[in-house]
Design a protein around this motif. Structure first.
Motif, PDB file in Angstrom:
ATOM      1  N   GLU A   5       0.834  -1.218   0.000  1.00 33.48           N
ATOM      2  CA  GLU A   5       0.000   0.000   0.000  1.00 33.48           C
ATOM      3  C   GLU A   5       0.858   1.253   0.000  1.00 33.48           C
ATOM      4  OE1 GLU A   5      -2.803   0.168   3.205  1.00 33.48           O
ATOM      5  OE2 GLU A   5      -3.666  -1.757   2.544  1.00 33.48           O
ATOM      6  N   ARG A   6       1.853   1.255   0.905  1.00 35.66           N
ATOM      7  CA  ARG A   6       2.636   2.492   1.108  1.00 35.66           C
ATOM      8  C   ARG A   6       3.838   2.561   0.159  1.00 35.66           C
ATOM      9  NH1 ARG A   6       0.644   3.988   6.007  1.00 35.66           N
ATOM     10  NH2 ARG A   6      -0.411   2.277   7.043  1.00 35.66           N
ATOM     11  N   PRO A   7       4.445   3.768   0.045  1.00 38.47           N
ATOM     12  CA  PRO A   7       5.625   3.925  -0.837  1.00 38.47           C
ATOM     13  C   PRO A   7       6.735   2.929  -0.515  1.00 38.47           C
ATOM     14  CG  PRO A   7       4.858   6.058  -0.084  1.00 38.47           C
ATOM     15  CD  PRO A   7       4.009   5.042   0.613  1.00 38.47           C
ATOM     16  N   LEU A   8       6.907   2.638   0.796  1.00 39.76           N
ATOM     17  CA  LEU A   8       7.966   1.687   1.161  1.00 39.76           C
ATOM     18  C   LEU A   8       7.665   0.297   0.582  1.00 39.76           C
ATOM     19  CD1 LEU A   8      10.400   2.538   2.825  1.00 39.76           C
ATOM     20  CD2 LEU A   8       9.440   1.246   4.757  1.00 39.76           C
ATOM     21  N   GLY A   9       6.387  -0.062   0.610  1.00 38.52           N
ATOM     22  CA  GLY A   9       5.960  -1.344   0.033  1.00 38.52           C
ATOM     23  C   GLY A   9       6.219  -1.363  -1.463  1.00 38.52           C
ATOM     24  N   TRP A  10       5.983  -0.220  -2.101  1.00 43.21           N
ATOM     25  CA  TRP A  10       6.210  -0.117  -3.553  1.00 43.21           C
ATOM     26  C   TRP A  10       7.699  -0.341  -3.871  1.00 43.21           C
ATOM     27  CZ3 TRP A  10       9.032   3.702  -6.276  1.00 43.21           C
ATOM     28  CH2 TRP A  10       8.895   3.650  -7.665  1.00 43.21           C
ATOM     29  N   ILE A  11       8.556   0.298  -3.029  1.00 39.05           N
ATOM     30  CA  ILE A  11      10.008   0.123  -3.242  1.00 39.05           C
ATOM     31  C   ILE A  11      10.373  -1.349  -3.055  1.00 39.05           C
ATOM     32  CG2 ILE A  11      12.316   0.728  -2.345  1.00 39.05           C
ATOM     33  CD1 ILE A  11      11.164   3.492  -1.661  1.00 39.05           C
ATOM     34  N   GLY A  12       9.827  -1.956  -1.991  1.00 42.53           N
ATOM     35  CA  GLY A  12      10.113  -3.374  -1.715  1.00 42.53           C
ATOM     36  C   GLY A  12       9.663  -4.241  -2.881  1.00 42.53           C
ATOM     37  N   PHE A  13       8.478  -3.955  -3.434  1.00 39.16           N
ATOM     38  CA  PHE A  13       7.959  -4.744  -4.560  1.00 39.16           C
ATOM     39  C   PHE A  13       8.914  -4.663  -5.748  1.00 39.16           C
ATOM     40  CE2 PHE A  13       5.820  -4.666  -8.667  1.00 39.16           C
ATOM     41  CZ  PHE A  13       5.253  -5.932  -8.687  1.00 39.16           C
ATOM     42  N   ASN A  14       9.317  -3.429  -6.084  1.00 41.08           N
ATOM     43  CA  ASN A  14      10.204  -3.241  -7.247  1.00 41.08           C
ATOM     44  C   ASN A  14      11.552  -3.935  -7.043  1.00 41.08           C
ATOM     45  OD1 ASN A  14       8.937  -1.339  -9.323  1.00 41.08           O
ATOM     46  ND2 ASN A  14       8.417  -0.410  -7.372  1.00 41.08           N
ATOM     47  N   LEU A  15      12.100  -3.778  -5.812  1.00 41.66           N
ATOM     48  CA  LEU A  15      13.407  -4.411  -5.556  1.00 41.66           C
ATOM     49  C   LEU A  15      13.285  -5.928  -5.611  1.00 41.66           C
ATOM     50  CD1 LEU A  15      14.938  -2.181  -2.709  1.00 41.66           C
ATOM     51  CD2 LEU A  15      15.558  -2.268  -5.144  1.00 41.66           C
ATOM     52  N   GLY A  16      12.200  -6.449  -5.019  1.00 41.02           N
ATOM     53  CA  GLY A  16      11.995  -7.904  -5.018  1.00 41.02           C
ATOM     54  C   GLY A  16      11.868  -8.423  -6.446  1.00 41.02           C
ATOM     55  N   TYR A  17      11.136  -7.688  -7.274  1.00 45.93           N
ATOM     56  CA  TYR A  17      10.907  -8.083  -8.678  1.00 45.93           C
ATOM     57  C   TYR A  17      12.242  -8.137  -9.424  1.00 45.93           C
ATOM     58  CZ  TYR A  17       7.701  -8.279 -12.793  1.00 45.93           C
ATOM     59  OH  TYR A  17       6.979  -8.654 -13.899  1.00 45.93           O
ATOM     60  N   VAL A  18      13.031  -7.057  -9.249  1.00 42.85           N
ATOM     61  CA  VAL A  18      14.325  -7.011  -9.952  1.00 42.85           C
ATOM     62  C   VAL A  18      15.249  -8.120  -9.425  1.00 42.85           C
ATOM     63  CG1 VAL A  18      16.393  -5.615 -10.373  1.00 42.85           C
ATOM     64  CG2 VAL A  18      14.136  -4.559 -10.484  1.00 42.85           C
TER      65      VAL A  18
END
Ligand code: BCR
Ligand code: FE2
Length: 299
Positions: free
Chosen positions: A69-82
């Protein structure tokens, strides 16, 4: 027999069937019309313009499904994906042939989802096995040499294995086609029938580009866009654009770091398919997770 109304068919089925028929006709009459380097160029442009955007909405799908939900989660999602994508590149580097075989298996699973609503699981399995196996049945030497470019000498074995799978799947596809005809499932019948025609007449890369960019990707994109409220569609397109560009930058960086210089088609082919394999893993895990969530099965 109920009349087949073309307007009732999904737009991607029509576009795919028209392109497949045209390609089969042209390449049937002039089999050498498209030199290999042109096929690779076609694949590169089509995958970037039509293929990548369907995964480029993964962050939007993940947020909508409640993965973050939050920006930190978004960063985590992108890093995890990469990180997952880079892990696949690493695995390909270390175990190229095993990685290729796993890629084919995961891809079959993923592409079977194109007929999720229309076919039973065993029918989908046969359709996906035929989808990937047919090029190796009709163009074994070409598939073997592409696999060697992707995974080095020894990868011909994977093409031979794929050919056997394709032969069995083609036989098993006959009753599936008959069943879809009896049930008047025109969309599936046309898609699978045109795939067979295309596999016979088009070289493997042209076959793949027409299926992936005109059927698989548009179907997935259309389903995703339909989920978005009308007011959000513009931002969705902007997101798809930004993520597609980011993927291009990442792919160029990884290719420049890892691939030795050599012939251009080989480098493009490796970047494209190993890149797609790398993106497939997080892309597919996300699809699995959201499907399970929708079905209310604990992930
Ligand atoms: C979100 C995100 C992103 C993005 C993403 C994307 C954009 C995705 C996409 C995705 C995708 C886009 C996917 C795809 C998939 C694909 C596939 C799965 C494929 C497969 C294929 C195959 C398997 C093939 C085979 C073959 C060959 C190779 C040769 C010839 C013959 C045949 C056809 C058999 C980034 C990274 C920026 C960051 C983070 C987050
Ligand atoms: Fe996909």
């Amino acid at each position: 027999m109920s009349a087949l109304r073309l307007k009732a068919l999904p737009p991607e089925t029509l576009g795919f069937a028209a392109a497949a028929a045209a390609a089969a006709l042209v390449l049937g009459l002039a089999p050498t019309a498209l030199p290999f380097a042109v096929q690779v160029g076609l694949l590169a442009v089509a995958v970037v313009v039509l293929g990548l955007p369907h995964g480029a909405l993964d962050a939007w799908i993940a947020r909508r499904a409640g993965l973050f939900e939050r920006p930190l989660g978004w960063i985590g999602f992108n890093l995890g994906y990469v990180a997952l994508a880079l892990a696949v590149v690493g695995a390909w580097w270390l175990f190229p042939i095993t990685a290729l075989v796993l890629f084919l298996m995961i891809s079959a699973w993923h592409f079977a989802g194109d007929w999720q609503d229309a076919l039973m699981p065993w029918q989908r399995m046969i359709a996906a096995a035929a989808l990937l196996g047919m090029p190796a049945v009709f163009y074994q030497a070409e598939v073997a040499s592409i696999f060697v470019v992707l995974s080095g000498p020894g990868a011909e074995v994977a093409a031979e294995g794929l050919r056997s799978v394709g032969l069995v799947a083609l036989g098993a596809l006959v009753p599936v086609l008959l069943m879809t005809a009896m049930k008047r499932q025109w969309t599936v019948l046309i898609e699978l029938g045109m795939l067979v025609l295309l596999a016979v007449f088009a070289p493997p890369l042209v076959y793949f580009v027409i299926y992936f960019c005109l059927l698989h990707s548009p179907r997935h994109l259309r389903a995703t866009i339909a989920l978005a409220p009308a007011g959000e569609r513009r931002s969705l397109i902007a997101q798809a654009l930004v993520y597609t560009l980011a993927t291009l930058v990442l792919a160029a960086l990884v290719a420049a770091l890892l691939l030795p210089s050599g012939d251009l088609s080989g480098i493009a082919l490796k970047t494209l398919f190993i890149g797609l394999a790398a993106l497939t893993v997080p892309h597919m895990l996300l699809m699995l997770w959201t499907e399970r969530k929708q079905a209310n099965v604990p992930a």
